[in-house]
Design a protein around this motif. Sequence first.
Motif, short mmCIF file in Angstrom:
data_model
loop_
_atom_site.label_atom_id
_atom_site.label_comp_id
_atom_site.label_asym_id
_atom_site.label_seq_id
_atom_site.Cartn_x
_atom_site.Cartn_y
_atom_site.Cartn_z
N ILE A 189 18.13 71.03 32.89
CA ILE A 189 17.70 71.46 34.21
C ILE A 189 17.36 70.24 35.05
CG2 ILE A 189 16.85 73.69 33.39
CD1 ILE A 189 14.02 72.55 33.47
N MET A 190 17.35 70.44 36.37
CA MET A 190 16.93 69.39 37.29
C MET A 190 15.61 69.80 37.93
SD MET A 190 19.26 66.97 37.33
CE MET A 190 19.17 66.10 38.89
N VAL A 191 14.66 68.86 38.02
CA VAL A 191 13.36 69.15 38.64
C VAL A 191 13.08 68.09 39.70
CG1 VAL A 191 12.50 70.21 36.51
CG2 VAL A 191 12.03 67.80 36.95
N PRO A 192 12.35 68.47 40.77
CA PRO A 192 11.97 67.47 41.77
C PRO A 192 11.15 66.35 41.15
CG PRO A 192 11.62 69.70 42.60
CD PRO A 192 11.93 69.82 41.14
N THR A 193 11.42 65.14 41.56
CA THR A 193 10.77 63.96 40.97
C THR A 193 9.25 64.02 41.08
OG1 THR A 193 12.73 62.63 41.46
CG2 THR A 193 10.70 61.44 41.01
N GLN A 194 8.75 64.60 42.22
CA GLN A 194 7.30 64.59 42.43
C GLN A 194 6.55 65.48 41.42
OE1 GLN A 194 9.56 65.79 44.65
NE2 GLN A 194 8.63 67.32 46.02
N PHE A 195 7.28 66.35 40.69
CA PHE A 195 6.61 67.22 39.72
C PHE A 195 6.72 66.70 38.28
CE2 PHE A 195 7.83 70.56 42.97
CZ PHE A 195 6.57 70.55 43.57
N VAL A 196 7.41 65.59 38.09
CA VAL A 196 7.61 65.07 36.73
C VAL A 196 6.27 64.70 36.09
CG1 VAL A 196 8.56 63.14 35.39
CG2 VAL A 196 9.98 64.31 37.08
N GLY A 197 5.38 64.10 36.88
CA GLY A 197 4.08 63.71 36.35
C GLY A 197 3.28 64.90 35.86
N ALA A 198 3.31 66.00 36.62
CA ALA A 198 2.57 67.20 36.22
C ALA A 198 3.16 67.80 34.95
CB ALA A 198 2.60 68.21 37.36
N GLY A 227 15.04 56.28 41.96
CA GLY A 227 14.84 56.60 43.37
C GLY A 227 15.38 57.95 43.78
N ALA A 228 16.01 58.69 42.86
CA ALA A 228 16.59 59.99 43.20
C ALA A 228 15.49 61.03 43.40
CB ALA A 228 17.54 60.46 42.11
N ALA A 229 15.80 62.07 44.18
CA ALA A 229 14.82 63.11 44.49
C ALA A 229 14.61 64.06 43.32
CB ALA A 229 15.27 63.89 45.72
N GLU A 230 15.54 64.06 42.35
CA GLU A 230 15.45 64.96 41.21
C GLU A 230 15.72 64.22 39.92
OE1 GLU A 230 16.85 69.26 42.98
OE2 GLU A 230 18.40 67.77 42.61
N LYS A 231 15.14 64.71 38.84
CA LYS A 231 15.35 64.13 37.51
C LYS A 231 15.82 65.20 36.54
CE LYS A 231 13.83 59.98 38.53
NZ LYS A 231 14.72 58.79 38.52
N PRO A 232 16.73 64.85 35.63
CA PRO A 232 17.19 65.83 34.63
C PRO A 232 16.22 65.94 33.47
CG PRO A 232 18.45 63.81 34.43
CD PRO A 232 17.51 63.61 35.58
N ILE A 233 16.09 67.16 32.94
CA ILE A 233 15.31 67.42 31.73
C ILE A 233 16.21 68.14 30.75
CG2 ILE A 233 13.38 68.72 30.74
CD1 ILE A 233 11.84 68.32 33.27
N THR A 234 16.23 67.68 29.51
CA THR A 234 17.03 68.31 28.45
C THR A 234 16.11 68.94 27.43
OG1 THR A 234 18.75 66.63 28.76
CG2 THR A 234 18.86 67.95 26.75
N ILE A 235 16.32 70.24 27.17
CA ILE A 235 15.48 70.98 26.22
C ILE A 235 16.33 71.35 25.01
CG2 ILE A 235 14.01 73.00 25.90
CD1 ILE A 235 13.75 73.12 28.98
N HIS A 236 15.93 70.87 23.84
CA HIS A 236 16.64 71.16 22.59
C HIS A 236 15.84 72.19 21.80
CE1 HIS A 236 19.14 67.49 23.12
NE2 HIS A 236 18.04 67.02 23.67
#
Length: 522
Positions: A189-198, A227-236
């Motif tokens: 999934i892709m999530v907004p970068t500003q929520f990665v810390g939370a 610097g991208a607005a979104e970051k990928p997350i991989t769930i296994h």
Amino acid sequence: MNKLYIGNVSAEASEEDFETIFEQWKIPHSGPFLLKTGYAFVDCLDEKAAMKAIDVLSGKVELHGKLLEVEHSVPKRQRNCKLQIRNIPPHMQWEVSANCFQVNTDTETAVVNVRYAAKDQARLAMEKLNGSMMENYALKVSYIPDETASAEGPPAGGRRGFGARGPPRAGSPGLGARPKDPIIIPLRIMVPTQFVGAIIGKEGNTIRNITKQTHSKIDIHRKENAGAAEKPITIHSTPEGCSSACTTIMEIMQKEAAETKFTEEIPLKILAHNNFVGRLIGKEGRNLKKIEQDTGTKITISSLQDLTLYNPERTITVTGPIEACARAEEEVMKKIRESYESDMAAMNLQSNLIPGLNLNALGLFPSGAPGMGPSMSSVPPPGAHGGCSSFGVSHTLLTEFSGSAPHTQGHPESETVHLFIPALAVGAIIGKQGQHIKQLSHFAGASIKIAPAEGADPKLRKVIISGPPEAQFKAQCRLFGKLKEENFFGPKEEVKLEAHIKVPSFAAGRVIGKGGKTVNED
């Protein structure tokens, strides 16, 4: 082969129902329907009528809410070495022999009867081929009567007439759903970068709790796309674990948005390999529309234009309440897992399962397994964007091969390929500051250079590719795909490749063959 077995029959079905269906589809039959609990038998007028019934009814016609399964009725003692393989892509080429021949039918797809050397081989082919996907066609395999086995008598341990009819069929009494091992593929999934810390939480506590509660492994790719607005997350995890972790992440983002007064809607963005997206959408968008209706969400999919050579994933954006998005994620990933399973089954096929069909020559099954992202395989799955099978060019590309000296043990054989491309395409192949050609060289594992222009106004430029056969072939495929992507050739033009292959003079005779037989056959 005129007698048919009809499975998955509803308890409400009657002989009149079957009479109506056969009359509606104009399928002549020579006797009454023998109706049992969950299944039925009928004798067709001839083999052509039986084949028509299988083609038009099996898996397509519904009776009292259940799809009928129709196949040849074969007694246990005749279930031996002969199979019929149906729904084969129509353009396949066959080597006709005494053990393999094509059946003439009125259908668009091909039907082939095959005799195997041993019963075990036929059973293995049945298990591996039935339901497997071949170029978006689901193969259908069934036994056909093997008269040579009739004299063997009933199998030991069973009374005549009371032996099992082989593997349970759909709708047969006593059919139990065999548990299947779940397909473990990651949810990306892709999530907004500003929520990665939370999502990570203080000292990683939040992400640790999620992984513990959902029995999953979660990778947050923070360093990708700086610097991208979104970051990928991989769930296994298992499908259930992935869905649970995804829901928790959505809830964390919703809570963080409320606390930071973030007013924009936060959709769920799922990444999926382009090879699976067509099957997710379905014919005329039916699959996607059904998921939207069932879950109360709005789903959009990123354009093909957003794909790149090294990012074959498309973004599936789901908007709606968290609970609705969670249900949509389950349905979307279910379709993707089904597609992945089908592709894996096709990849694992051995060419000897279908005598006479050269699967390797068709390029259907590359060496890498289809995956969810670039990290799972360096080779795209069959039909993936930019693959060799997608050429649509009618321009003649001249290729010169110059083989190197025989390789020594432990060192792969190397070749140098001279590929001639349109001069106007050089900039697209090189890319900005040479980035594209560098990436291409790294991906293929081959050296790629563009030779200086020859003449004042050359129409073609020479690309020099050096490396092992697999690497240079992979580089060629990607180059052809890039030319197609950049619209240097018309979308409906046919590919024509002309290869100039240099071979040692002492081997020329063997290449040509007696009277040119070898080269003409190839």
